[in-house]
Write a protein that holds these residues in place. Structure first.
Motif, PDB file in Angstrom:
ATOM      1  N   GLN A 297       0.876  -1.166   0.000  1.00 30.23           N
ATOM      2  CA  GLN A 297       0.000   0.000   0.000  1.00 30.23           C
ATOM      3  C   GLN A 297       0.917   1.221   0.000  1.00 30.23           C
ATOM      4  O   GLN A 297       1.141   1.839   1.037  1.00 30.23           O
ATOM      5  CB  GLN A 297      -0.911  -0.016   1.226  1.00 30.23           C
ATOM      6  N   SER A 298       1.469   1.505  -1.156  1.00 28.78           N
ATOM      7  CA  SER A 298       2.558   2.479  -1.263  1.00 28.78           C
ATOM      8  C   SER A 298       2.214   3.840  -0.668  1.00 28.78           C
ATOM      9  O   SER A 298       3.104   4.514  -0.142  1.00 28.78           O
ATOM     10  CB  SER A 298       3.015   2.628  -2.713  1.00 28.78           C
ATOM     11  N   GLU A 299       0.952   4.234  -0.729  1.00 28.98           N
ATOM     12  CA  GLU A 299       0.577   5.526  -0.154  1.00 28.98           C
ATOM     13  C   GLU A 299       0.690   5.535   1.375  1.00 28.98           C
ATOM     14  O   GLU A 299       0.663   6.589   1.994  1.00 28.98           O
ATOM     15  CB  GLU A 299      -0.844   5.923  -0.589  1.00 28.98           C
ATOM     16  N   CYS A 300       0.861   4.352   1.963  1.00 26.03           N
ATOM     17  CA  CYS A 300       0.957   4.245   3.423  1.00 26.03           C
ATOM     18  C   CYS A 300       2.304   3.702   3.879  1.00 26.03           C
ATOM     19  O   CYS A 300       2.428   3.205   5.005  1.00 26.03           O
ATOM     20  CB  CYS A 300      -0.172   3.371   3.951  1.00 26.03           C
ATOM     21  N   ASN A 301       3.327   3.791   3.042  1.00 27.57           N
ATOM     22  CA  ASN A 301       4.651   3.280   3.410  1.00 27.57           C
ATOM     23  C   ASN A 301       5.170   3.895   4.701  1.00 27.57           C
ATOM     24  O   ASN A 301       5.934   3.259   5.424  1.00 27.57           O
ATOM     25  CB  ASN A 301       5.649   3.493   2.280  1.00 27.57           C
ATOM     26  N   TYR A 302       4.761   5.106   5.007  1.00 34.97           N
ATOM     27  CA  TYR A 302       5.204   5.754   6.242  1.00 34.97           C
ATOM     28  C   TYR A 302       4.754   4.965   7.483  1.00 34.97           C
ATOM     29  O   TYR A 302       5.374   5.062   8.539  1.00 34.97           O
ATOM     30  CB  TYR A 302       4.710   7.207   6.312  1.00 34.97           C
ATOM     31  N   LEU A 303       3.721   4.156   7.352  1.00 33.15           N
ATOM     32  CA  LEU A 303       3.253   3.345   8.477  1.00 33.15           C
ATOM     33  C   LEU A 303       4.081   2.078   8.672  1.00 33.15           C
ATOM     34  O   LEU A 303       3.916   1.385   9.669  1.00 33.15           O
ATOM     35  CB  LEU A 303       1.781   2.973   8.278  1.00 33.15           C
ATOM     36  N   ALA A 304       4.970   1.780   7.734  1.00 37.39           N
ATOM     37  CA  ALA A 304       5.819   0.590   7.839  1.00 37.39           C
ATOM     38  C   ALA A 304       7.223   0.936   8.326  1.00 37.39           C
ATOM     39  O   ALA A 304       8.069   0.058   8.440  1.00 37.39           O
ATOM     40  CB  ALA A 304       5.901  -0.120   6.490  1.00 37.39           C
ATOM     41  N   LYS A 305       7.443   2.196   8.630  1.00 37.45           N
ATOM     42  CA  LYS A 305       8.773   2.614   9.086  1.00 37.45           C
ATOM     43  C   LYS A 305       9.007   2.197  10.533  1.00 37.45           C
ATOM     44  O   LYS A 305       8.070   1.938  11.288  1.00 37.45           O
ATOM     45  CB  LYS A 305       8.918   4.129   8.961  1.00 37.45           C
ATOM     46  N   LEU A 306      10.287   2.173  10.893  1.00 34.73           N
ATOM     47  CA  LEU A 306      10.650   1.892  12.282  1.00 34.73           C
ATOM     48  C   LEU A 306      10.166   3.023  13.184  1.00 34.73           C
ATOM     49  O   LEU A 306      10.018   4.164  12.723  1.00 34.73           O
ATOM     50  CB  LEU A 306      12.167   1.760  12.411  1.00 34.73           C
ATOM     51  N   PRO A 307       9.963   2.737  14.448  1.00 37.65           N
ATOM     52  CA  PRO A 307       9.555   3.794  15.370  1.00 37.65           C
ATOM     53  C   PRO A 307      10.622   4.881  15.478  1.00 37.65           C
ATOM     54  O   PRO A 307      11.816   4.595  15.383  1.00 37.65           O
ATOM     55  CB  PRO A 307       9.419   3.075  16.714  1.00 37.65           C
ATOM     56  N   PRO A 308      10.196   6.115  15.701  1.00 35.17           N
ATOM     57  CA  PRO A 308      11.171   7.165  15.982  1.00 35.17           C
ATOM     58  C   PRO A 308      11.807   6.900  17.347  1.00 35.17           C
ATOM     59  O   PRO A 308      11.317   6.071  18.119  1.00 35.17           O
ATOM     60  CB  PRO A 308      10.322   8.440  15.989  1.00 35.17           C
ATOM     61  N   GLU A 309      12.878   7.578  17.647  1.00 39.53           N
ATOM     62  CA  GLU A 309      13.590   7.359  18.921  1.00 39.53           C
ATOM     63  C   GLU A 309      12.646   7.402  20.116  1.00 39.53           C
ATOM     64  O   GLU A 309      12.729   6.572  21.008  1.00 39.53           O
ATOM     65  CB  GLU A 309      14.713   8.374  19.108  1.00 39.53           C
ATOM     66  N   TRP A 310      11.747   8.388  20.146  1.00 39.11           N
ATOM     67  CA  TRP A 310      10.852   8.539  21.293  1.00 39.11           C
ATOM     68  C   TRP A 310       9.873   7.373  21.433  1.00 39.11           C
ATOM     69  O   TRP A 310       9.339   7.135  22.504  1.00 39.11           O
ATOM     70  CB  TRP A 310      10.079   9.860  21.224  1.00 39.11           C
ATOM     71  N   GLY A 311       9.663   6.597  20.363  1.00 38.06           N
ATOM     72  CA  GLY A 311       8.692   5.521  20.410  1.00 38.06           C
ATOM     73  C   GLY A 311       9.269   4.128  20.486  1.00 38.06           C
ATOM     74  O   GLY A 311       8.532   3.159  20.521  1.00 38.06           O
ATOM     75  N   LYS A 312      10.587   4.019  20.546  1.00 38.20           N
ATOM     76  CA  LYS A 312      11.218   2.692  20.494  1.00 38.20           C
ATOM     77  C   LYS A 312      10.935   1.812  21.704  1.00 38.20           C
ATOM     78  O   LYS A 312      10.849   0.599  21.590  1.00 38.20           O
ATOM     79  CB  LYS A 312      12.727   2.811  20.285  1.00 38.20           C
ATOM     80  N   ARG A 313      10.786   2.389  22.869  1.00 35.74           N
ATOM     81  CA  ARG A 313      10.576   1.575  24.070  1.00 35.74           C
ATOM     82  C   ARG A 313       9.211   1.835  24.677  1.00 35.74           C
ATOM     83  O   ARG A 313       8.960   1.553  25.832  1.00 35.74           O
ATOM     84  CB  ARG A 313      11.671   1.853  25.087  1.00 35.74           C
ATOM     85  N   MET A 314       8.333   2.350  23.854  1.00 36.83           N
ATOM     86  CA  MET A 314       6.987   2.692  24.320  1.00 36.83           C
ATOM     87  C   MET A 314       6.166   1.433  24.548  1.00 36.83           C
ATOM     88  O   MET A 314       6.226   0.491  23.779  1.00 36.83           O
ATOM     89  CB  MET A 314       6.332   3.572  23.269  1.00 36.83           C
TER      90      MET A 314
END
Length: 186
Positions: free
Chosen positions: A163-180
């Motif tokens: 779903q190429s228009e939603c590739n941003y949802l497949a990215k790794l978490p940002p630093e602030w969200g890695k251990r959330m």
């Protein structure tokens, strides 16, 4: 299963619960093996596969490689060069060695790479609900904006599809969200 057995200890003797749990071990191991074979695109069973699976997970853990992205990249070896997978690792030499071993193992399979990868994409999602995405959706919803909730719900209906228009949802978490961590009440 163990937690359920623990909860039943006031009602059922511990020895009986342990015997019941032992009956499930072979079934659980068989299901795990089947699941891992599907994720790795392997059909044939070989004695060394269990060690290969363990080595693969140890490598991912030691390199800090994201499980979901690893398996999705592995399932796309037919359409991308090997660099997409190798780039997930800090130690490229280790990754290249692992990939060589994997490709040698795949040579024992009847399925050719395109068919294997197509089947793997059916069990290795591109999109998962990551905690940071859930938190962002919650934060927006609390402000009256449910757009991310709706987007996530729609994308996660078909998490295996591109779903190429939603590739941003497949990215790794940002630093602030890695251990959330998100609680069940969220």
């Amino acid at each position: 299963m163990t937690a359920l057995a623990q909860a039943l200890t006031p009602l059922i003797a511990r020895a009986d619960l342990e015997r019941a749990l032992e009956q499930f071990t072979p079934r659980l191991q068989s299901q795990y093996s089947t699941h891992m074979r599907a994720k790795f695109g392997l059909v044939e069973k070989y004695p060394e596969d269990s060690a290969f699976f363990n080595d693969s997970f140890e490598l991912m853990e030691s390199e800090g490689v994201d499980y979901t992205r690893f398996f999705r990249a592995l399932s796309c070896l037919d359409s991308h060069d090997n660099a997409s997978l190798i780039d997930l690792f800090v130690d490229r030499t280790k990754a290249e060695k692992w990939l060589s071993e994997y490709l040698l193992r795949c040579e024992k399979e009847a399925l050719k790479t395109p068919e294997r990868c197509e089947q793997m994409r059916k069990v290795n999602p591109k999109y998962i609900l990551r905690n940071y995405l859930a938190q962002q959706a919650i934060d927006k919803a609390e402000q009256g904006d449910f757009s991310l909730v709706h987007t996530l719900a729609e994308v996660l209906k078909t998490p295996y599809d591109e779903q190429s228009e939603c590739n941003y949802l497949a990215k790794l978490p940002p630093e602030w969200g890695k251990r959330m961590a998100i609680s069940c009440s969220s």
